[in-house]
Enzyme design. Sequence first.
Site, PDB file in Angstrom:
ATOM      1  N   HIS A   1       0.855  -1.186   0.000  1.00  0.00           N
ATOM      2  CA  HIS A   1       0.000   0.000   0.000  1.00  0.00           C
ATOM      3  C   HIS A   1       0.888   1.232   0.000  1.00  0.00           C
ATOM      4  O   HIS A   1       1.963   1.242   0.618  1.00  0.00           O
ATOM      5  CB  HIS A   1      -0.921   0.012   1.227  1.00  0.00           C
TER       6      HIS A   1
ATOM      7  N   ASP B   1      -6.604 -12.954  -1.928  1.00  0.00           N
ATOM      8  CA  ASP B   1      -5.878 -11.677  -1.942  1.00  0.00           C
ATOM      9  C   ASP B   1      -5.250 -11.475  -3.323  1.00  0.00           C
ATOM     10  O   ASP B   1      -4.155 -10.944  -3.453  1.00  0.00           O
ATOM     11  CB  ASP B   1      -4.810 -11.633  -0.845  1.00  0.00           C
TER      12      ASP B   1
ATOM     13  N   ALA C   1       3.076  -8.466  -2.908  1.00  0.00           N
ATOM     14  CA  ALA C   1       1.986  -7.577  -3.326  1.00  0.00           C
ATOM     15  C   ALA C   1       0.775  -8.392  -3.732  1.00  0.00           C
ATOM     16  O   ALA C   1       0.468  -8.559  -4.906  1.00  0.00           O
ATOM     17  CB  ALA C   1       2.452  -6.688  -4.477  1.00  0.00           C
ATOM     18  N   GLY C   2       0.085  -8.935  -2.741  1.00  0.00           N
ATOM     19  CA  GLY C   2      -1.047  -9.792  -3.047  1.00  0.00           C
ATOM     20  C   GLY C   2      -0.570 -11.124  -3.599  1.00  0.00           C
ATOM     21  O   GLY C   2       0.592 -11.506  -3.446  1.00  0.00           O
TER      22      GLY C   2
END
Length: 379
Positions: A133, A266, A301-302
């Site tokens: 994020h 996710d 990242a995910g």
Amino acid sequence: MAPSLVLAGARVVLPTGVVDDGRVAVEGTKIAAASGDAPAVDVTGHWLVPGFVDLHNHGGGGASFSGAADEVLTAVRTHRRHGTTTLVASTVTDEMDLLVRQAGLLGELAEQGEIAGIHFEGPFISPCRKGAHSEELLRDPDPAEVRKLIDAARGHARMMTLATELPGGIDSVRLLAEHGVIAAVGHTDATYEQTLAAVDAGATVATHLFNAMPALNHRSPGPIAALLEDERVTVELINDGTHLHPAALQLAFHHAGAARVAFITDAMDAAGIGDGRYMLGPLEVEVSEGVARLVHGGSIAGSTLTLDRAFKRAVTVDGLSVTDAVAALSANPARLLGLSDRIGSLEPGKDADLVLLDADFDLKGVMRRGEWVVAPQLP
């Protein structure tokens, strides 16, 4: 009225257990009571399980839930082809006005039945545990801004991830609970005691347990211990072999029990596509060998996970029973969303959402509301 379709001969996973040589009847969009004289499709040698329910998903098929409506639908349909018949679309940290606008778009798609609602992940998270994020866009939880996002979602806000230890965090949890929105503890640097306070205020979900939170420590147990031990909390797990060591997954199942675990993806844009460069909100991501990491900083990242892969891994690598895997992928997230009367199990009267798997737990068919998304190729 006679069933329009009967699938016969599979091992059928019901809330009461596994039925060998079972029958599942479909009439229109619903599961019906099986009829002995209805024409049957022979699916012997396969498993029939409820359609998967994903609480936490940012995109797939090269598209994200932060994009335009056509991109959102591309991502939704990608995951449907992998067995996810019910999906909550997750946003990622961005400017507040952009999140409000996206909430409106996603709310419209929820009204159309394409998604089951919206999960806001960020911007009310800890810069210490920001993961993928954008730090400059993070902010403390402000109940007024939380309410702004809830209102923008037009009744379709389902969950919000918060670092509840931040100023305004506990008040925001209470506000979410009052409006029927799941408050999830995640991307947090909270202590054990602060986490318990959040649960007492109404938080009921751990956002991807273990990831983006302090590690379990014998003198400072932190949020992991608090979230695992409290029976009011359901813990999300990303079962892709990258986010969690199998021992961590087993630890979660041992302490929380199968009824308190929800597998999530996710997922980001690359799910169902492959390696390459992608964007996650305003941040650039490199996917290599199926693992997504930020180009700058290298943080995970995910994922590129789909829930059919999570299911297969659960039973073939992690050693979970098929019934426990079904609970984590279908029944438990359906219950959290308040949709157990419609989805999450193969019972008469519920939506005809089902997944057909072969003996090796590879996906062979997907039905959503009585229509084949992936038509089975049978001998």
